[in-house]
Structure formats: structure tokens, C-alpha cells
Scaffold this motif. Sequence first.
Motif, PDB file in Angstrom:
ATOM      1  N   UNK A  40       0.622  -1.191   0.031  1.00 34.60           N
ATOM      2  CA  UNK A  40       0.268  -0.026   0.038  1.00 34.60           C
ATOM      3  C   UNK A  40       0.766   1.203  -0.149  1.00 34.60           C
ATOM      4  N   UNK A  41       2.216   1.107   0.203  1.00 40.08           N
ATOM      5  CA  UNK A  41       3.012   2.187   0.254  1.00 40.08           C
ATOM      6  C   UNK A  41       4.158   2.044  -0.835  1.00 40.08           C
ATOM      7  N   UNK A  42       4.820   3.466  -1.160  1.00 38.71           N
ATOM      8  CA  UNK A  42       5.586   3.467  -2.026  1.00 38.71           C
ATOM      9  C   UNK A  42       6.761   4.447  -1.597  1.00 38.71           C
ATOM     10  N   UNK A  43       7.927   3.980  -1.560  1.00 33.31           N
ATOM     11  CA  UNK A  43       9.017   4.931  -1.102  1.00 33.31           C
ATOM     12  C   UNK A  43      10.010   5.184  -2.206  1.00 33.31           C
ATOM     13  N   UNK A  68       3.244  17.453  -8.952  1.00 39.19           N
ATOM     14  CA  UNK A  68       1.871  17.396  -9.516  1.00 39.19           C
ATOM     15  C   UNK A  68       1.265  15.952  -9.583  1.00 39.19           C
ATOM     16  N   UNK A  69       2.041  15.022  -9.461  1.00 44.04           N
ATOM     17  CA  UNK A  69       1.707  13.576  -9.523  1.00 44.04           C
ATOM     18  C   UNK A  69       1.354  13.159  -8.283  1.00 44.04           C
ATOM     19  N   UNK A  70       1.711  13.774  -7.160  1.00 43.79           N
ATOM     20  CA  UNK A  70       1.594  12.976  -5.981  1.00 43.79           C
ATOM     21  C   UNK A  70       0.080  13.405  -5.364  1.00 43.79           C
ATOM     22  N   UNK A  71      -0.898  12.526  -5.676  1.00 42.13           N
ATOM     23  CA  UNK A  71      -2.110  12.581  -5.135  1.00 42.13           C
ATOM     24  C   UNK A  71      -2.535  11.485  -4.110  1.00 42.13           C
ATOM     25  N   UNK A  72      -1.759  10.879  -3.661  1.00 40.32           N
ATOM     26  CA  UNK A  72      -1.753   9.903  -2.762  1.00 40.32           C
ATOM     27  C   UNK A  72      -0.677   9.897  -1.459  1.00 40.32           C
ATOM     28  N   UNK A  73      -1.207   9.929  -0.363  1.00 46.53           N
ATOM     29  CA  UNK A  73      -0.371  10.059   0.924  1.00 46.53           C
ATOM     30  C   UNK A  73       0.582   8.900   1.209  1.00 46.53           C
ATOM     31  N   UNK A  74       0.326   7.867   0.532  1.00 44.71           N
ATOM     32  CA  UNK A  74       0.847   6.620   0.694  1.00 44.71           C
ATOM     33  C   UNK A  74       2.319   6.520  -0.261  1.00 44.71           C
ATOM     34  N   UNK A  75       2.457   7.768  -0.915  1.00 42.54           N
ATOM     35  CA  UNK A  75       3.703   7.686  -1.782  1.00 42.54           C
ATOM     36  C   UNK A  75       4.745   8.950  -0.986  1.00 42.54           C
ATOM     37  N   UNK A  76       5.940   8.475  -0.788  1.00 41.93           N
ATOM     38  CA  UNK A  76       6.740   9.297  -0.179  1.00 41.93           C
ATOM     39  C   UNK A  76       8.021   9.631  -1.328  1.00 41.93           C
ATOM     40  N   UNK A 140      12.825   8.676   6.985  1.00 43.79           N
ATOM     41  CA  UNK A 140      11.479   8.965   6.200  1.00 43.79           C
ATOM     42  C   UNK A 140      10.785   7.704   5.706  1.00 43.79           C
ATOM     43  N   UNK A 141      11.359   6.510   5.829  1.00 40.48           N
ATOM     44  CA  UNK A 141      10.730   5.455   5.312  1.00 40.48           C
ATOM     45  C   UNK A 141       9.898   4.859   6.333  1.00 40.48           C
ATOM     46  N   UNK A 142       8.666   4.468   6.070  1.00 40.91           N
ATOM     47  CA  UNK A 142       7.681   3.937   6.955  1.00 40.91           C
ATOM     48  C   UNK A 142       6.952   2.748   6.551  1.00 40.91           C
ATOM     49  N   UNK A 143       7.910   1.941   5.590  1.00 42.39           N
ATOM     50  CA  UNK A 143       7.373   0.740   5.065  1.00 42.39           C
ATOM     51  C   UNK A 143       6.661   0.773   3.492  1.00 42.39           C
ATOM     52  N   UNK A 144       6.886  -0.373   2.819  1.00 38.76           N
ATOM     53  CA  UNK A 144       6.386  -0.319   1.543  1.00 38.76           C
ATOM     54  C   UNK A 144       7.389  -0.607   0.464  1.00 38.76           C
ATOM     55  N   UNK A 145       7.068  -0.692  -0.699  1.00 40.57           N
ATOM     56  CA  UNK A 145       7.778  -0.964  -1.682  1.00 40.57           C
ATOM     57  C   UNK A 145       9.047   0.254  -2.132  1.00 40.57           C
ATOM     58  N   UNK A 146      10.368  -0.032  -1.948  1.00 36.29           N
ATOM     59  CA  UNK A 146      11.419   0.775  -2.193  1.00 36.29           C
ATOM     60  C   UNK A 146      11.867   1.044  -3.634  1.00 36.29           C
ATOM     61  N   UNK A 147      11.950   2.074  -4.283  1.00 34.85           N
ATOM     62  CA  UNK A 147      12.602   2.309  -5.477  1.00 34.85           C
ATOM     63  C   UNK A 147      13.511   3.347  -5.687  1.00 34.85           C
ATOM     64  N   UNK A 148      14.620   2.957  -6.468  1.00 34.52           N
ATOM     65  CA  UNK A 148      15.451   3.891  -6.640  1.00 34.52           C
ATOM     66  C   UNK A 148      15.552   4.279  -8.163  1.00 34.52           C
ATOM     67  N   UNK A 245       4.008  -4.123 -10.810  1.00 34.09           N
ATOM     68  CA  UNK A 245       2.999  -3.411 -11.422  1.00 34.09           C
ATOM     69  C   UNK A 245       3.543  -1.875 -11.405  1.00 34.09           C
ATOM     70  N   UNK A 246       4.369  -1.406 -10.298  1.00 38.32           N
ATOM     71  CA  UNK A 246       4.920  -0.170 -10.289  1.00 38.32           C
ATOM     72  C   UNK A 246       5.972  -0.038 -11.138  1.00 38.32           C
ATOM     73  N   UNK A 247       6.700  -1.065 -11.654  1.00 39.07           N
ATOM     74  CA  UNK A 247       7.873  -1.048 -12.644  1.00 39.07           C
ATOM     75  C   UNK A 247       7.188  -0.827 -13.811  1.00 39.07           C
ATOM     76  N   UNK A 248       6.109  -1.662 -14.343  1.00 41.07           N
ATOM     77  CA  UNK A 248       5.184  -1.552 -15.507  1.00 41.07           C
ATOM     78  C   UNK A 248       4.795  -0.035 -15.631  1.00 41.07           C
TER      79      UNK A 248
END
Length: 633
Positions: A40-43, A68-76, A140-148, A245-248
Motif C-alpha cells: 500500500x506504500x511506495x518509497x 503534480x503527480x502526488x495525489x496519494x499520501x501513501x507515496x513518499x 523517512x521510510x515507513x514501510x512499503x516498496x522501495x524504488x531508486x 506493477x509499479x515498474x510496469x
Amino acid sequence: MWRVLKPILIVVALTAVSLSQGFFASGLPRMTEAFSSDDANLFLMIYMSADTTGSPLDWTGDLNEMENGLINNNITVLALVDPEGIGDSRVYLVRRDISGSEQIISTKLENPPFLPSDNEANMGDPDTLSGFVRYSLANYYNGGTIGLVIWGHGAGWAGVAIDKSDYLTRAELATALEEIDNTISRPIDLIIFDACSMGSIEFLSGLSGLVSLAVASEMEIPASGFPYDTILRRISLNLPMPPSEIAFSFADEYVKLSALITESSAQASVIDLSALPEAQERIASLSRTCILFDPLLRDLFNDTRDLSAAIQATGSIDVIDYLSRLCEHDDVPRKLLRPAIAAKEALSLSVLRNRVFVSASDLSIIRPESLSGLTIYYPDVPVSLTAYRETSSLAELWGEFLKRVMSAHPGAPPVTGLSLLTRDLRFDDGLNDSFEFEWEETPEVVSWEFEFCLSGSIDPALERSANDTDMQILVDALEAGFYDVFAYGLDGNGEYVFFEGFLGQAVSRFIDITARVPTTIDIRDTQLRITNLGSGEVTYVSVSQYDIPLSFAVPTPNAIGDIILVELCRNDTVLARGVLILDTGTFEMRLFSEPTVSPISLFVLTMILAFLSAFSVLHFLRIRHERKSRSGR
């Protein structure tokens, strides 16, 4: 109304573009990883290297897109930015911009401990990357998928994130990722290269075990880069979603933007890095085999390169396209074809998704289907390979092959006077059933290897070897069939200096069968009708006795395993029949009488069935009438 029509129009437009120009998509269907609470979270950590003189890369525009693309608080999202200049490196905690302004409203973090005192980060230093990631995760990490995201200029196998004259090499990036792995006790989920030409097998294979998935492009990426606004909106609207799916989303939205808006050619693929060690080993095996066949097949190797999709900026080619074209040659030695197919299959399995758009103006240069997701270095002119070969064990072996094929051609292969003869030596039935090779003694050839592969197969059914001084070899141990025969001449170093293929050679024989007709059948004026159910070929044999000898030529016009229908006929009426499958032995088959019914018996049987049917209908009507009478209705 516009909100309803907008997605429909986008789909229609994308379909029209893909049909009229060059949109190509391939890969696995939607993946089915089980969701975890972290999905449910993306970092996201954005490593933005823009400190190159005159660089057209627009870091402020991309940072605006993220806002402009951050419309969800679950994305950091955190971004380390090093613009062109001195002492201006900074870290932003990206904030949502509901106004859509061009001003950067993200929070600039004060005094990140990993930055030097002069605030000038060297983005080509792996310590900068590992420091940024450790700082971001710790605070700042509170769990979730980690992307670089590695953002900046890319140079394929040589490196990425160019900062002035420095950049991250494959080994340096791997070192930084290893430190990150040790910090969080697991690999990060995905790495996205918003940089040119980073779909390099040499570069990506070094990240296996440190990252799960990679998003990269074989081609150059325009200065505008990835569309972070549409990417983050898509992810925001679909969380929770697995890392794949995030990568896609990154690959899909980037190529979609190119097809619909910029109309510039684009490609992006999602690579399963856990599959690359197997692919790397297959390429290493292929490299060793190619070395053995140089210079004998040097022209074939280089001509195939010239036909393959080329990435001129890095001197690379699409590796899957190259292997596909190499495997298409009918006369490629099976000793080379086997490792080439194995490498192609392993590489294809590592590409989870491949998105391609080729603009109309580029279709004459490159076809969308020739971009398969991964490149390998293969320049079309001689170059120094020292730096390349030092990057990895894969590059060391492939580089040795490149060094050979780019050197001056030593000349034509030796003349051996090799000839293949067919003989009737096993069954004395007038059909050729054995092979005999003859050759002249040749100083360059020390020994011979022979392969006999059933036509259409890549694995040998039989192998033989001989010394050059033997001058002859006889092969009489093959079953009937069509064979592709290959002869290899080796020098004293075990390298191939001569090769010749003989395709579609037949090993033939007669298979004798006895067909037994039941003695209860009158065989006068009858004949056997023999039908090959595979080819449909029909032949007739006259009948003068109850045991009828038959003979089938194999492989022409029959083959081992063919199903044969044998029927005893009189005036096209079948009296008996049997089915056999051609085998290599001699055997007998029995024909079984067809069941027959006389006209009188058939009439009596028909009348009985009609009576039973009528009786059943009347009985049903009587029961129905009785039920109605009892119910009064």
C-alpha cells in the motif's frame, strides 16, 4: 461528459498510433504476486545528476511533475539534486502541488549529514549514493516498496549519472547497493534508470541479488525524461500494487507519452534481475563457442550484427535480435546453434515487459519488433576493448570474442576435399542406409568431429570423431529418417578451421509387414487399400492369399511413426481393416472383419425400434391423463 470521453479518446488515439506507426509491446501478462501490507506504500528516492556543462536535462521540470503527480499520501518521494554549478547540491522532500504551478514547493531539507560541507556532491561517487539512500531510509521510510531512480546521463555498459567527468560504473553502483542491502537487510525492490541506453546486459547483470527489478531503455531518452506526473498518478490510483506493477507503470507511461505527445521513438523494458545470472552464464558459454568458430564464421557473425538493431550512441546491438537472426540461418553449425538458442531463451525470460514505439520517420531505420529489451556491446568498427573487458567477467569473455571478430581476416578456410557418400550397406534392399565421409589429408586439420541431427532437431542423434590421417569414416548405426549432417575440422588448439553442413540427407530402408486376412472372408476380387493418415497418400495392393506381404519405404514416402490404415475392399466396400504404426522392425498385423447387417435384419431391427418408440409415447400420454383425472384439472 469530458471526464467520460477523455480515457476513451486516449485509448482510441493510442490504438491508432500503434497501428499506423510502430508501437510494439511484449512481455508477460499481469503478474500475480500476493499483496503484503507494504504494497500500500511506495518509497521513492530520486538520484538526480545534472551537473554537466551545457546539459539539457531539466531537473526542475521533472521535480514539478513529481509534485503534480502526488495525489496519494501513501507515496513518499525524496530527491537528491546536483544542478550544474558549484556548492548547490540539495535534498528535497517532495510535496504535493495542488495548484499545478511551475514553482518548486517541495521542502528543502537542511544539512543532510552525507553532503560535504561545501554542499557539492559528486554524483559519480558511490558513497554519495549510499549516503543519500541510508539517510532517506533512516529518516523517512515507513514501510512499503522501495524504488531508486537513477536520473541523468547514461553511457550503457560504461556507467551512469555522469557528474562532470565522473560517473557511477557498474561496480560502483553494485558497491553502493550492497551497502544499502546490508543496512535494510534485503535488496531494494526496483531501480529505474531515467538515463540513456542503460538496458545493457553487461551493466544490469552486475546488479543481480542487490535489486529485484530494473526499468531501463536500450535507446536514448529525451531531455524531458520520464513523465513523473502521469506515472505517480497511475500508481496513486492503483495502490496497493506489487513492485512489478509499479515498474510496469514507469515503462508503460514513458512509451505512451512518446507515442501520443512527443512522437519520438522510445523503448523501455522491465527486467527481472534474478534471471540474469542464468542468462549471463548462457552468454558466457556462447562466447566460448563463438571464439572456437572464429575466424571460420567471422563473416557470418559480423553480417548478422549489421542486420541487427543497433544503438549507435553506445556501439551496442539488441542482443535478443542478434541471436534470433543468428539462429535463423539454416546452415549454422549445431554446435553453435545450441548455445545461441539457450542464451536467447534465458535472456527472453528475464524481460518481463517490453514497450516500444518507433515513429514513422524512424521506421526505415529500425523495426519495433527488433528491440527486445536488452543490448550487448558489438561496435561496427575496431576499437580498444581494454576498458570494456575490465567491467565484468561477462565482458571479459565477450570482449575476447569481439577482439577476434574485429581483427583482420586471415583468409579462406582450408580445402579438404570433403565429400559425403550414401551407401546401401546394412539391409541390401537397394536403399541407402549408411553414410561415408572421405577427405584429403589437410595440414591445418588435425581431427574431425561429425554430428548427425534429425532434421528439425538441434540435438545430435549420433556423434563420431576421427583423426585427419584416417581419410575416411563410415557411419551405419542410424535409424531411418532425414538427417542434417555436420562435419567439423579442428586444428591443434581445438578451434574449428573447417565446417560444412549437408542438410536433408536420407537414411532409408524397407520395412516388411505381413497383413493377415481372416479366413472367413472370401478374398476373390478384393484388394488392399493402404492409406498413410499423415500424408494422405493412398496405394492399392492386389490380394491372392490370406497372408499378404507389404513393404514400406522409409523415410520416403513414409516415416517412422506414421499411422497406416490398411483396408480389404471389394468394389469400394470395406470387408476388413486394421491400423499400424510404422516401426523399425519387421512384424505382422491382423485385419478384422467389418460388422455387416443383412437388409432383412436391418428392416426387422427398424420395426422393433419404431414399435418401442410408439409404445413409450402412448404410455406417457396414458399416465398424464390419469394424473389429470385424479387432480380434477
